[in-house]
Design an enzyme around this catalytic site. Structure first.
Site, PDB file in Angstrom:
ATOM      1  N   VAL A  81       5.592  -5.342 -12.873  1.00 36.05           N
ATOM      2  CA  VAL A  81       7.025  -5.019 -12.968  1.00 36.05           C
ATOM      3  C   VAL A  81       7.684  -5.779 -14.125  1.00 36.05           C
ATOM      4  O   VAL A  81       8.683  -5.326 -14.688  1.00 36.05           O
ATOM      5  CB  VAL A  81       7.729  -5.335 -11.617  1.00 36.05           C
ATOM      6  CG1 VAL A  81       9.240  -5.323 -11.753  1.00 36.05           C
ATOM      7  CG2 VAL A  81       7.285  -4.352 -10.547  1.00 36.05           C
ATOM      8  N   PRO A 126       0.795  -1.236   0.000  1.00 34.40           N
ATOM      9  CA  PRO A 126       0.000   0.000   0.000  1.00 34.40           C
ATOM     10  C   PRO A 126       0.833   1.293   0.000  1.00 34.40           C
ATOM     11  O   PRO A 126       0.263   2.371  -0.055  1.00 34.40           O
ATOM     12  CB  PRO A 126      -0.813  -0.123   1.296  1.00 34.40           C
ATOM     13  CG  PRO A 126       0.067  -0.914   2.218  1.00 34.40           C
ATOM     14  CD  PRO A 126       0.798  -1.885   1.323  1.00 34.40           C
ATOM     15  N   GLY A 127       2.169   1.188   0.103  1.00 33.36           N
ATOM     16  CA  GLY A 127       2.973   2.394  -0.076  1.00 33.36           C
ATOM     17  C   GLY A 127       3.899   2.761   1.077  1.00 33.36           C
ATOM     18  O   GLY A 127       4.475   3.850   1.087  1.00 33.36           O
ATOM     19  N   ALA A 128       4.068   1.856   2.036  1.00 34.06           N
ATOM     20  CA  ALA A 128       4.889   2.191   3.211  1.00 34.06           C
ATOM     21  C   ALA A 128       6.371   2.371   2.853  1.00 34.06           C
ATOM     22  O   ALA A 128       7.019   3.315   3.325  1.00 34.06           O
ATOM     23  CB  ALA A 128       4.730   1.127   4.293  1.00 34.06           C
ATOM     24  N   TRP A 129       6.897   1.486   2.011  1.00 35.46           N
ATOM     25  CA  TRP A 129       8.305   1.646   1.610  1.00 35.46           C
ATOM     26  C   TRP A 129       8.478   2.956   0.843  1.00 35.46           C
ATOM     27  O   TRP A 129       9.476   3.657   1.006  1.00 35.46           O
ATOM     28  CB  TRP A 129       8.779   0.456   0.750  1.00 35.46           C
ATOM     29  CG  TRP A 129       9.231  -0.717   1.564  1.00 35.46           C
ATOM     30  CD1 TRP A 129       8.739  -1.125   2.769  1.00 35.46           C
ATOM     31  CD2 TRP A 129      10.285  -1.633   1.221  1.00 35.46           C
ATOM     32  NE1 TRP A 129       9.414  -2.241   3.194  1.00 35.46           N
ATOM     33  CE2 TRP A 129      10.360  -2.577   2.269  1.00 35.46           C
ATOM     34  CE3 TRP A 129      11.153  -1.756   0.129  1.00 35.46           C
ATOM     35  CZ2 TRP A 129      11.287  -3.624   2.263  1.00 35.46           C
ATOM     36  CZ3 TRP A 129      12.070  -2.797   0.112  1.00 35.46           C
ATOM     37  CH2 TRP A 129      12.141  -3.723   1.176  1.00 35.46           C
ATOM     38  N   ASP A 134       9.984  -5.217  -2.573  1.00 38.36           N
ATOM     39  CA  ASP A 134       9.371  -5.985  -1.491  1.00 38.36           C
ATOM     40  C   ASP A 134       8.261  -6.847  -2.101  1.00 38.36           C
ATOM     41  O   ASP A 134       7.337  -7.267  -1.421  1.00 38.36           O
ATOM     42  CB  ASP A 134       8.802  -4.996  -0.454  1.00 38.36           C
ATOM     43  CG  ASP A 134       8.464  -5.641   0.878  1.00 38.36           C
ATOM     44  OD1 ASP A 134       9.106  -6.645   1.239  1.00 38.36           O
ATOM     45  OD2 ASP A 134       7.548  -5.145   1.564  1.00 38.36           O
ATOM     46  N   LYS A 169      13.439  -8.594  -1.688  1.00 33.78           N
ATOM     47  CA  LYS A 169      12.945  -9.611  -0.766  1.00 33.78           C
ATOM     48  C   LYS A 169      12.910 -10.966  -1.469  1.00 33.78           C
ATOM     49  O   LYS A 169      12.567 -11.041  -2.644  1.00 33.78           O
ATOM     50  CB  LYS A 169      11.505  -9.238  -0.359  1.00 33.78           C
ATOM     51  CG  LYS A 169      10.963 -10.092   0.794  1.00 33.78           C
ATOM     52  CD  LYS A 169       9.580 -10.674   0.556  1.00 33.78           C
ATOM     53  CE  LYS A 169       8.434  -9.734   0.421  1.00 33.78           C
ATOM     54  NZ  LYS A 169       7.932  -9.246   1.691  1.00 33.78           N
ATOM     55  N   ASP A 207       2.892  -1.327  -8.732  1.00 31.92           N
ATOM     56  CA  ASP A 207       2.227  -2.518  -8.170  1.00 31.92           C
ATOM     57  C   ASP A 207       1.102  -2.997  -9.082  1.00 31.92           C
ATOM     58  O   ASP A 207       0.524  -2.210  -9.832  1.00 31.92           O
ATOM     59  CB  ASP A 207       1.666  -2.231  -6.772  1.00 31.92           C
ATOM     60  CG  ASP A 207       1.586  -3.500  -5.912  1.00 31.92           C
ATOM     61  OD1 ASP A 207       2.389  -3.643  -4.979  1.00 31.92           O
ATOM     62  OD2 ASP A 207       0.725  -4.367  -6.200  1.00 31.92           O
TER      63      ASP A 207
END
Ligand code: SAM
Length: 192
Positions: free
Chosen positions: A80, A33-36, A104, A144, A62
Site C-alpha cells: 500500500v 484473505p478477502g473477508a472485508w 484492516d 485499524k 495486500d
C-alpha cells in the site's frame, strides 16, 4: 460464508454508519484473505447482484496473495505504501477516485507492544497521503490501529484532514486487545 471472522467487525461498523452504499468505490488496504472485500462487494453491489442498483467498485491490496472474488479487483503482492500501487489504483478506480478507503492492515506482530503500535501508526499515517491522491472530497476512511502513545498523533492528523473523526471498538474485536478503528468522515481535499 466469509473467509475470515474479521468480516463481522466491518459489518458491525457499516450497519451503524452506512458507509458502503450501492455504486460506491472502495479501496480495501490489507485485504487478504478477502473477508472485508466480501462485505464491500455485497454492499456496494460491485458484482452487480442487484441489477436495479448502481454497480460499485472494490479494489483490494495486500502484500500477500488474495484469492479471487467476483466483483473485486485484487492487487496481490502489492505494498500500500508503494507509489506504483497508487498509480494502479488511479487506473482502476472510476475517475481515479474512491469514496471509501478501508484499512484492516497490520504488520507482522513482533510481540513488543510499543514497537507494533508504532509500526501500525506509521501505516495509518501513510493512508492520509494515499487519501490525498485518491479519496473524493466528502469521502471516508476506516483504519485499524493498536492503541498506544502515538494514537493522539494519528487522531490529530486525521482531524485536520477530515471533518469528523471517531474511535470505534467493535464488539467483534476482542475486549482484551489494543485493537481499535478510527472512522474519519467528510474528507477535506488538501489545497495544492
Ligand atoms: N481485512 C482482512 C480480511 O477481512 O480478510 C484481514 C486483514 S489482516 C488482519 C492484515 C493484512 O494486512 C495482512 O494480510 C497483511 O499482509 C496486510 N498488510 C500489512 N502491511 C501491508 C502493506 N504495507 N501493504 C499491503 N498489505 C499489508
Amino acid at each position: 460464508n466469509f473467509r475470515c471472522r474479521s468480516a463481522f467487525k466491518l459489518l458491525e461498523i457499516d450497519d451503524k454508519f452506512r458507509l458502503l452504499q450501492p455504486g460506491c468505490s472502495v479501496v480495501d488496504c490489507g485485504a487478504a484473505p478477502g473477508a472485508w472485500s466480501q462485505v464491500a462487494v455485497q454492499r456496494v453491489n460491485s458484482d452487480g447482484t442487484d441489477t436495479e442498483l448502481p454497480r460499485g467498485t472494490v479494489v483490494g491490496i495486500d502484500l500477500l496473495n488474495i484469492p479471487p472474488l467476483e466483483g473485486a479487483h485484487f492487487l496481490s503482492s502489492h505494498n500500500v505504501l508503494d507509489p506504483a500501487t497508487h498509480a494502479k489504483l488511479l487506473e482502476l478506480l472510476p475517475n481515479g477516485q474512491a469514496h471509501i478507503i478501508l484499512s484492516d492492515m497490520a504488520p507482522n506482530a513482533s510481540g513488543f507492544r510499543d514497537m507494533d503500535h508504532e509500526k501500525l501508526i506509521t501505516l495509518c499515517l501513510a493512508l492520509i497521503d494515499l487519501a490525498a491522491k485518491i479519496l473524493q472530497p466528502g469521502g471516508s476512511l476506516v483504519c485499524k490501529y493498536w492503541d498506544g502513545i502515538l494514537t493522539h498523533k494519528l487522531q490529530e492528523k486525521l482531524s485536520s484532514a477530515f471533518g469528523s473523526v471517531r474511535t470505534l471498538k467493535p464488539n467483534a474485536s476482542r475486549k482484551d486487545s489494543a485493537e481499535r478503528y478510527f472512522l474519519a468522515r467528510m474528507y477535506k481535499k488538501p489545497i495544492k
